[in-house]
Write a protein that holds these residues in place. Structure first.
Motif, PDB file in Angstrom:
ATOM      1  N   VAL A  13       0.852  -1.192   0.000  1.00 38.47           N
ATOM      2  CA  VAL A  13       0.000   0.000   0.000  1.00 38.47           C
ATOM      3  C   VAL A  13       0.885   1.239   0.000  1.00 38.47           C
ATOM      4  O   VAL A  13       1.784   1.359   0.817  1.00 38.47           O
ATOM      5  N   ALA A  14       0.625   2.143  -0.937  1.00 41.30           N
ATOM      6  CA  ALA A  14       1.441   3.355  -1.053  1.00 41.30           C
ATOM      7  C   ALA A  14       1.202   4.262   0.147  1.00 41.30           C
ATOM      8  O   ALA A  14       0.083   4.368   0.655  1.00 41.30           O
ATOM      9  N   ALA A  66     -13.006   1.295  -8.728  1.00 48.33           N
ATOM     10  CA  ALA A  66     -13.390   2.234  -9.791  1.00 48.33           C
ATOM     11  C   ALA A  66     -14.849   2.691  -9.664  1.00 48.33           C
ATOM     12  O   ALA A  66     -15.157   3.847  -9.940  1.00 48.33           O
ATOM     13  N   VAL A  67     -15.751   1.806  -9.238  1.00 49.29           N
ATOM     14  CA  VAL A  67     -17.155   2.218  -9.106  1.00 49.29           C
ATOM     15  C   VAL A  67     -17.297   3.267  -7.995  1.00 49.29           C
ATOM     16  O   VAL A  67     -18.103   4.202  -8.117  1.00 49.29           O
ATOM     17  N   ALA A 108      -5.555   2.570  -7.255  1.00 47.35           N
ATOM     18  CA  ALA A 108      -5.471   3.403  -6.047  1.00 47.35           C
ATOM     19  C   ALA A 108      -4.308   4.383  -6.172  1.00 47.35           C
ATOM     20  O   ALA A 108      -4.434   5.568  -5.853  1.00 47.35           O
ATOM     21  N   GLU A 109      -3.188   3.907  -6.668  1.00 44.93           N
ATOM     22  CA  GLU A 109      -2.022   4.770  -6.796  1.00 44.93           C
ATOM     23  C   GLU A 109      -2.258   5.857  -7.848  1.00 44.93           C
ATOM     24  O   GLU A 109      -1.925   7.018  -7.656  1.00 44.93           O
ATOM     25  N   LYS A 110      -2.866   5.450  -8.959  1.00 45.23           N
ATOM     26  CA  LYS A 110      -3.137   6.398 -10.043  1.00 45.23           C
ATOM     27  C   LYS A 110      -3.998   7.567  -9.566  1.00 45.23           C
ATOM     28  O   LYS A 110      -3.795   8.704  -9.984  1.00 45.23           O
ATOM     29  N   TYR A 111      -4.975   7.273  -8.692  1.00 48.34           N
ATOM     30  CA  TYR A 111      -5.893   8.318  -8.232  1.00 48.34           C
ATOM     31  C   TYR A 111      -5.549   8.814  -6.822  1.00 48.34           C
ATOM     32  O   TYR A 111      -6.374   9.465  -6.177  1.00 48.34           O
ATOM     33  N   SER A 112      -4.337   8.493  -6.342  1.00 46.29           N
ATOM     34  CA  SER A 112      -3.883   8.935  -5.019  1.00 46.29           C
ATOM     35  C   SER A 112      -4.865   8.579  -3.907  1.00 46.29           C
ATOM     36  O   SER A 112      -5.160   9.394  -3.034  1.00 46.29           O
ATOM     37  N   VAL A 113      -5.401   7.369  -3.967  1.00 47.94           N
ATOM     38  CA  VAL A 113      -6.284   6.890  -2.910  1.00 47.94           C
ATOM     39  C   VAL A 113      -5.449   6.067  -1.938  1.00 47.94           C
ATOM     40  O   VAL A 113      -4.823   5.085  -2.325  1.00 47.94           O
TER      41      VAL A 113
END
Ligand SMILES: [Mg+2]
Length: 304
Positions: A13-14, A66-67, A108-113
């Motif tokens: 997890v980032a 994504a949803v 998650a990483e792409k959208y900074s979640v």
């Protein structure tokens, strides 16, 4: 699930500046930039939302996040952190969990979640996942379904119909697009299309105490919708698919008229913006098409 899996997950997890305490304590501590938070939750179940036997667990992991991202986008908000709860079938529990996260974590990483926590259980039952996603509004505030006004133009992102052929798994949630639009133009109301373009537009209009008039000749129809229509005589036209299939996860926006004209001519996003109609005073959904009088249009889509 064993402590070893928690370690496995924590390593993958980032880190996020929004999470002061994440996986490993009894609850997560999140720092929000402002006083408001948006919160949404979505559950996917084997046998209802997919068939695990024929589905790829990585794609399910991606879709499960994504949803939720699409719902946060529909509020024009920025996602911050997620808590993820899995019920895993006893057989192959660890493998399913790893595959699930292998699909989810890149998104998650792409959208900074930040994956801030959750629960991972095993049982003698089918696979179930629930994700709760926390987000924050932009300066202009969240976009609601209820903010539409008579005279607003209806704009949509992307194309509609036939998502069952693959896009219902691989769609891109319109997060950046929604925030940009809300911050730069007069976006009065928004909804994401989960259940069907005509049904979700009807919901936006009803929430805004308006009706909606759709110009059928302007609906952006996907290649997949054409493929479905041509594949079977009983399946309805490509336009029918575009109006009612659902799981497009595109945005429907009610936009002040001058803003809408500017957006359609300048096309500032990486995805096309199309004007498909406008909000009107008469309640309900109305169809117009060249050479025909205005007529009622029945909202159709996926209803639970
Ligand atoms: Mg939604």
């Amino acid at each position: 699930v064993e402590a070893e899996f928690i370690e496995w997950l924590r390593d993958r997890v980032a880190a996020s500046s929004a999470v002061l305490t994440g996986i490993g304590d009894d609850a997560a501590i999140i720092r929000l930039p402002g006083p408001l938070a948006v919160l949404t939750s979505d559950m996917l179940m084997d046998g209802v939302d997919f068939e695990l036997e024929s589905a790829d667990m990585r794609r399910i992991g991606r879709k499960a996040l994504a949803v939720n991202l699409s719902d946060v986008a529909a509020m024009a908000c920025r996602p911050v952190a997620a808590v993820i709860s899995l019920a895993l079938p006893l057989s192959r529990a660890r493998w399913y969990a790893e595959e699930f996260y292998a699909g989810l974590l890149p998104l998650a990483e792409k959208y900074s979640v930040a994956v801030a926590g959750g629960d991972t259980n095993t049982w003698n039952g089918p696979f179930v996942v629930n994700i709760t996603l926390l987000g924050t509004p932009p300066q202009a505030g969240p976009a609601l379904r209820s903010g539409g006004q008579v005279g607003d133009e209806i704009l949509v992102t992307g194309e509609f119909g036939g998502s069952i052929l693959g896009r219902h798994f691989d769609f891109e949630p319109r997060v950046a697009e929604a925030i940009w639009l809300r911050e730069h133009e007069e976006v009065h109301a928004a909804i994401d299309v989960s259940d069907g373009l005509s049904l979700d537009l009807f919901r936006l209009a009803a929430a805004s105490s308006c009706g909606a008039e759709i110009d059928l000749s302007q609906i952006p129809i996907s290649a997949a919708a054409h493929e479905l229509a041509e594949g079977s005589e009983s399946s309805g036209s490509a336009l029918d698919h575009a109006l009612s299939d659902g799981e497009d996860f595109e945005l429907v926006l009610a936009v002040e008229a001058e803003s809408a004209a500017r957006l359609v001519s300048s096309q500032p996003l990486s995805v096309p913006l199309t004007r498909i109609g406008r909000l009107v005073a008469e309640p309900g959904l109305w169809q117009i098409s060249p050479g025909n009088p205005r007529a009622p249009l029945k909202p159709r889509g996926w209803e639970y």
